[in-house]
Motif scaffolding. Structure first.
Motif, PDB file in Angstrom:
ATOM      1  N   GLY A 149      48.382  28.141  36.897  1.00 12.10           N
ATOM      2  CA  GLY A 149      47.046  27.704  37.321  1.00 12.10           C
ATOM      3  C   GLY A 149      47.031  26.397  38.105  1.00 12.10           C
ATOM      4  N   THR A 150      48.202  25.850  38.441  1.00 10.95           N
ATOM      5  CA  THR A 150      48.214  24.522  39.090  1.00 10.95           C
ATOM      6  C   THR A 150      47.729  24.577  40.539  1.00 10.95           C
ATOM      7  OG1 THR A 150      50.537  24.700  39.725  1.00 10.95           O
ATOM      8  CG2 THR A 150      50.071  23.653  37.607  1.00 10.95           C
ATOM      9  N   ASP A 151      47.780  25.746  41.138  1.00  8.93           N
ATOM     10  CA  ASP A 151      47.145  25.923  42.455  1.00  8.93           C
ATOM     11  C   ASP A 151      45.730  26.457  42.277  1.00  8.93           C
ATOM     12  OD1 ASP A 151      48.910  25.162  44.603  1.00  8.93           O
ATOM     13  OD2 ASP A 151      50.224  26.788  43.973  1.00  8.93           O
ATOM     14  N   VAL A 152      45.605  27.491  41.456  1.00  7.16           N
ATOM     15  CA  VAL A 152      44.318  28.187  41.314  1.00  7.16           C
ATOM     16  C   VAL A 152      43.205  27.238  40.886  1.00  7.16           C
ATOM     17  CG1 VAL A 152      43.084  29.827  39.829  1.00  7.16           C
ATOM     18  CG2 VAL A 152      45.208  30.508  40.914  1.00  7.16           C
ATOM     19  N   PHE A 153      43.444  26.458  39.814  1.00  9.21           N
ATOM     20  CA  PHE A 153      42.350  25.626  39.288  1.00  9.21           C
ATOM     21  C   PHE A 153      41.970  24.508  40.258  1.00  9.21           C
ATOM     22  CE2 PHE A 153      43.763  27.537  35.198  1.00  9.21           C
ATOM     23  CZ  PHE A 153      42.577  28.183  34.914  1.00  9.21           C
ATOM     24  N   VAL A 154      42.977  23.962  40.949  1.00 13.42           N
ATOM     25  CA  VAL A 154      42.668  22.897  41.913  1.00 13.42           C
ATOM     26  C   VAL A 154      41.848  23.471  43.073  1.00 13.42           C
ATOM     27  CG1 VAL A 154      43.685  21.261  43.545  1.00 13.42           C
ATOM     28  CG2 VAL A 154      44.699  21.545  41.283  1.00 13.42           C
ATOM     29  N   ARG A 155      42.218  24.652  43.528  1.00 17.12           N
ATOM     30  CA  ARG A 155      41.476  25.259  44.640  1.00 17.12           C
ATOM     31  C   ARG A 155      40.059  25.657  44.216  1.00 17.12           C
ATOM     32  NH1 ARG A 155      43.981  26.062  49.104  1.00 17.12           N
ATOM     33  NH2 ARG A 155      42.754  27.822  49.832  1.00 17.12           N
ATOM     34  N   MET A 156      39.916  26.079  42.968  1.00 13.46           N
ATOM     35  CA  MET A 156      38.562  26.410  42.473  1.00 13.46           C
ATOM     36  C   MET A 156      37.731  25.136  42.350  1.00 13.46           C
ATOM     37  SD  MET A 156      39.442  29.280  39.611  1.00 13.46           S
ATOM     38  CE  MET A 156      37.812  29.386  38.900  1.00 13.46           C
ATOM     39  N   ARG A 157      38.331  24.108  41.779  1.00 20.00           N
ATOM     40  CA  ARG A 157      37.601  22.844  41.603  1.00 20.00           C
ATOM     41  C   ARG A 157      37.148  22.297  42.953  1.00 20.00           C
ATOM     42  NH1 ARG A 157      41.153  17.812  40.668  1.00 20.00           N
ATOM     43  NH2 ARG A 157      41.342  18.279  42.877  1.00 20.00           N
ATOM     44  N   ASP A 158      38.025  22.454  43.971  1.00 25.21           N
ATOM     45  CA  ASP A 158      37.699  21.901  45.290  1.00 25.21           C
ATOM     46  C   ASP A 158      36.835  22.838  46.130  1.00 25.21           C
ATOM     47  OD1 ASP A 158      39.121  19.729  44.503  1.00 25.21           O
ATOM     48  OD2 ASP A 158      40.891  20.139  45.725  1.00 25.21           O
ATOM     49  N   GLY A 159      36.469  23.969  45.570  1.00 27.60           N
ATOM     50  CA  GLY A 159      35.525  24.870  46.244  1.00 27.60           C
ATOM     51  C   GLY A 159      36.165  25.806  47.272  1.00 27.60           C
ATOM     52  N   PHE A 160      37.495  25.926  47.271  1.00 29.16           N
ATOM     53  CA  PHE A 160      38.141  26.819  48.242  1.00 29.16           C
ATOM     54  C   PHE A 160      38.186  28.266  47.761  1.00 29.16           C
ATOM     55  CE2 PHE A 160      40.044  22.695  49.432  1.00 29.16           C
ATOM     56  CZ  PHE A 160      39.560  22.651  50.727  1.00 29.16           C
ATOM     57  N   MET A 161      38.021  28.482  46.462  1.00 29.01           N
ATOM     58  CA  MET A 161      37.916  29.866  45.964  1.00 29.01           C
ATOM     59  C   MET A 161      36.993  29.881  44.747  1.00 29.01           C
ATOM     60  SD  MET A 161      41.507  30.644  44.001  1.00 29.01           S
ATOM     61  CE  MET A 161      42.762  30.411  45.194  1.00 29.01           C
ATOM     62  N   LYS A 162      36.304  31.021  44.559  1.00 25.57           N
ATOM     63  CA  LYS A 162      35.369  31.105  43.443  1.00 25.57           C
ATOM     64  C   LYS A 162      35.447  32.484  42.801  1.00 25.57           C
ATOM     65  CE  LYS A 162      30.821  29.376  42.382  1.00 25.57           C
ATOM     66  NZ  LYS A 162      29.637  30.087  42.163  1.00 25.57           N
ATOM     67  N   PRO A 163      36.596  32.777  42.157  1.00 25.48           N
ATOM     68  CA  PRO A 163      36.707  34.108  41.542  1.00 25.48           C
ATOM     69  C   PRO A 163      35.803  34.209  40.315  1.00 25.48           C
ATOM     70  CG  PRO A 163      38.654  32.779  41.055  1.00 25.48           C
ATOM     71  CD  PRO A 163      37.786  31.960  41.961  1.00 25.48           C
ATOM     72  N   GLU A 164      35.283  35.416  40.114  1.00 30.14           N
ATOM     73  CA  GLU A 164      34.443  35.652  38.934  1.00 30.14           C
ATOM     74  C   GLU A 164      35.324  35.823  37.692  1.00 30.14           C
ATOM     75  OE1 GLU A 164      31.130  39.037  38.083  1.00 30.14           O
ATOM     76  OE2 GLU A 164      31.676  38.653  40.169  1.00 30.14           O
ATOM     77  N   PHE A 165      36.522  36.425  37.937  1.00 32.24           N
ATOM     78  CA  PHE A 165      37.446  36.688  36.830  1.00 32.24           C
ATOM     79  C   PHE A 165      38.812  36.078  37.143  1.00 32.24           C
ATOM     80  CE2 PHE A 165      34.698  40.415  37.414  1.00 32.24           C
ATOM     81  CZ  PHE A 165      34.026  40.417  36.196  1.00 32.24           C
ATOM     82  N   LEU A 166      39.394  35.396  36.172  1.00 33.36           N
ATOM     83  CA  LEU A 166      40.788  34.959  36.302  1.00 33.36           C
ATOM     84  C   LEU A 166      41.615  35.794  35.333  1.00 33.36           C
ATOM     85  CD1 LEU A 166      41.028  31.075  36.640  1.00 33.36           C
ATOM     86  CD2 LEU A 166      41.356  32.826  38.385  1.00 33.36           C
ATOM     87  N   VAL A 167      42.600  36.488  35.878  1.00 31.31           N
ATOM     88  CA  VAL A 167      43.391  37.412  35.064  1.00 31.31           C
ATOM     89  C   VAL A 167      44.728  36.760  34.727  1.00 31.31           C
ATOM     90  CG1 VAL A 167      44.389  39.727  34.979  1.00 31.31           C
ATOM     91  CG2 VAL A 167      42.262  39.330  36.253  1.00 31.31           C
ATOM     92  N   ASP A 168      44.941  36.485  33.448  1.00 36.25           N
ATOM     93  CA  ASP A 168      46.153  35.802  32.984  1.00 36.25           C
ATOM     94  C   ASP A 168      47.301  36.821  32.943  1.00 36.25           C
ATOM     95  OD1 ASP A 168      48.061  34.301  31.735  1.00 36.25           O
ATOM     96  OD2 ASP A 168      46.690  33.453  30.247  1.00 36.25           O
ATOM     97  N   VAL A 169      48.297  36.616  33.830  1.00 39.44           N
ATOM     98  CA  VAL A 169      49.389  37.605  33.878  1.00 39.44           C
ATOM     99  C   VAL A 169      50.671  37.053  33.233  1.00 39.44           C
ATOM    100  CG1 VAL A 169      48.447  38.897  35.816  1.00 39.44           C
ATOM    101  CG2 VAL A 169      49.944  36.959  36.288  1.00 39.44           C
ATOM    102  N   LYS A 170      50.520  35.975  32.447  1.00 45.38           N
ATOM    103  CA  LYS A 170      51.692  35.452  31.713  1.00 45.38           C
ATOM    104  C   LYS A 170      52.013  36.375  30.532  1.00 45.38           C
ATOM    105  CE  LYS A 170      49.891  31.289  31.113  1.00 45.38           C
ATOM    106  NZ  LYS A 170      48.805  31.304  32.100  1.00 45.38           N
ATOM    107  N   ASN A 171      53.290  36.411  30.208  1.00 44.17           N
ATOM    108  CA  ASN A 171      53.761  37.085  28.976  1.00 44.17           C
ATOM    109  C   ASN A 171      53.479  38.588  28.936  1.00 44.17           C
ATOM    110  OD1 ASN A 171      54.430  34.487  28.171  1.00 44.17           O
ATOM    111  ND2 ASN A 171      52.376  34.185  27.333  1.00 44.17           N
ATOM    112  N   LEU A 172      53.368  39.213  30.086  1.00 42.98           N
ATOM    113  CA  LEU A 172      53.150  40.656  30.092  1.00 42.98           C
ATOM    114  C   LEU A 172      54.479  41.365  30.356  1.00 42.98           C
ATOM    115  CD1 LEU A 172      49.914  40.968  32.285  1.00 42.98           C
ATOM    116  CD2 LEU A 172      50.095  40.929  29.799  1.00 42.98           C
ATOM    117  N   ASP A 173      54.838  42.281  29.517  1.00 39.81           N
ATOM    118  CA  ASP A 173      55.995  43.179  29.733  1.00 39.81           C
ATOM    119  C   ASP A 173      57.219  42.458  30.308  1.00 39.81           C
ATOM    120  OD1 ASP A 173      54.068  44.978  29.004  1.00 39.81           O
ATOM    121  OD2 ASP A 173      53.749  45.793  31.000  1.00 39.81           O
TER     122      ASP A 173
END
Ligand SMILES: Cc1cc2nc3c(=O)[nH]c(=O)nc-3n(C[C@H](O)[C@H](O)[C@H](O)COP(=O)(O)OP(=O)(O)OC[C@H]3O[C@@H](n4cnc5c(N)ncnc54)[C@H](O)[C@@H]3O)c2cc1C
Length: 297
Positions: free
Chosen positions: A40-64
Motif C-alpha cells: 500500500g505504499t504507493d496506493v495509499f499515497v496516491r489515494m491521499r493525494d487525490g490521484f486515484m479513488k477506488p471504491e474497493f481495495l482488494v488485499d492480495v497478500k497471503n493468497l495461495d
C-alpha cells in the motif's frame, strides 16, 4: 483556492478474498472501481493525494503461496508478491546468488517503508523510477500472473507500457517474479542518483550486470538497465551488443556509456532536467560498467 497540506484518505471498502480465484473474480467484476494492493505504499499515497479513488481495495497478500521466497539451485529464485523488501534483503540465498537485487531493495526509502513495500508492488506501480526494476530486468525476470482465465507467465521486459501502464487486464494479479539462475561468476552494480541519500525517487538509476561469455567475441556480456530516463524502464541493447563485440577497455566502456545516453529519452521534471539526466546516464553508466568490469577481475 487554498492548498490542503493535510489531505485525508478518501473512504473505501477493504476486501479480503480467500483465494486468488476469488480476488481475480472480484477485480474483473469491478474493473473501474477496485484495485489490488500489497504494501500500500504507493496506493495509499496516491489515494491521499487525490490521484486515484477506488471504491474497493482488494488485499492480495497471503493468497495461495504469494508469501513465499524460494530458491531452487536448478531453477533460480521466486519472490512471491507479498514478500516485503526487507525479507528479500535479509535472505541468505538472495545475498549469495542475487546480491544486486538486495542492493537495489536497500536503495528504496527507509527500513520502515521496506517492511511494507514489495518488489511486485514496485513493478506493478510501473514507475520508470522504480529502484528494483533494473535488477529484475538484468537477471531476465519473468512474472507469474493469475487472471480470470488461469495463470500465465510474461517476460518482465514486455510488461511495461508507459508510466503507470502495464499489460495487466481486469482481474489480473501478479503473484510472483521468477529470476533464472544468474550466470556463473557474474557481478553487478546499482547506482542511484537522487536528490538526497534518503527516501527519494531516482533522478537517474543505472543497473549493470556482467559475466564471462565465450560466445561473445569480447568474451564478456554486460546487461544494462536505466531508470527514470524514458517512459518505461529501459534496457539499451546497443550497449550489450557493443561490449559483446569490442574488447572491453576503458575506451570501449566510454563508447558504450555514450550509446546508453543516446538510447534514453528523458524529460524535464522537478527532480532534474532532461539534459542533466542524459549526461548523468553517460557518467553513471560508465561508472557502473567499470565497477562491474573491475569486479570481474
Ligand atoms: C515515503 C516513500 C518513499 C518511497 N521511496 C521509494 C524509492 O526510494 N524507490 C522506489 O522505487 N519507490 C519508492 N517509493 C514507492 C513505493 O514504496 C514502491 O513502489 C513500493 O515497492 C510499492 O510496493 P507496495 O507493495 O507498497 O505496492 P502497493 O502500493 O500495494 O501497489 C502498487 C501498485 O501496484 C498495484 N498492485 C499491487 N499489487 C499488485 C498485484 N499483485 N498485481 C497487480 N497489481 C498490483 C496496485 O494497484 C498499485 O497500483 C516510496 C514511497 C513512499 C511513500
Amino acid at each position: 483556492m487554498a492548498l490542503n497540506t493535510h489531505p485525508a484518505l478518501p473512504e473505501f471498502e477493504y476486501i479480503r478474498p480467500g483465494t486468488l480465484a476469488e480476488a481475480s473474480d472480484f477485480l474483473s467484476h469491478h474493473p473501474d472501481s477496485a484495485r489490488p494492493f500489497l504494501g500500500g505504499t504507493d496506493v495509499f499515497v496516491r489515494m491521499r493525494d487525490g490521484f486515484m479513488k477506488p471504491e474497493f481495495l482488494v488485499d492480495v497478500k497471503n493468497l495461495d503461496g504469494t508469501n513465499e521466497l524460494r530458491f531452487d539451485p536448478q531453477a533460480g529464485l521466486t519472490v512471491g508478491a507479498a514478500v516485503n523488501m526487507n525479507r528479500v534483503i535479509a535472505s541468505a540465498e538472495v545475498q549469495a546468488h542475487y546480491p544486486l537485487l538486495a542492493e537495489a531493495c536497500r536503495s528504496v526509502a527507509s527500513y520502515q517503508l521496506r517492511t511494507r513495500a514489495t518488489v511486485i508492488g514496485n513493478i506493478c506501480n510501473a514507475s520508470p523510477a522504480g529502484d528494483t526494476l533494473g535488477a529484475c530486468l538484468v537477471f531476465g525476470g519473468g512474472l507469474h500472473i493469475h487472471g480470470v482465465n488461469g495463470s500465465r507467465q510474461e517476460p518482465l521486459l514486455a510488461f511495461f507500457r508507459g508510466p503507470g501502464k502495464t499489460t495487466l487486464k481486469p482481474g489480473d494479479i501478479v503473484t510472483a517474479i521468477h529470476l533464472p539462475l544468474p550466470p556463473k561468476g557474474c557481478a553487478g552494480k546499482y547506482i542511484k542518483l537522487g536528490r538526497n541519500q534518503l527516501s527519494d525517487l531516482s533522478i537517474v538509476g543505472v543497473t549493470a550486470l556482467g559475466h564471462k561469455d565465450s560466445t561473445c567475441s569480447s568474451r564478456y556480456r554486460f546487461h544494462l538497465a536505466l531508470a527514470s530516463v524514458a517512459p518505461v524502464p529501459l534496457m539499451p541493447m546497443e550497449v550489450e551488443t557493443y561490449l559483446a563485440n569490442h574488447p572491453v577497455t576503458p575506451d570501449a566502456i566510454q563508447a558504450a556509456a555514450r550509446l546508453a545516453s543516446e538510447a534514453c529519452s528523458p524529460i524535464d521534471d522537478v527532480r532534474g532536467s532532461a539534459r542533466y539526466r542524459r549526461q548523468m546516464v553517460r557518467n553513471l553508466s560508465a561508472n557502473a560498467l567499470t565497477a562491474v568490469w573491475k569486479k570481474l577481475g
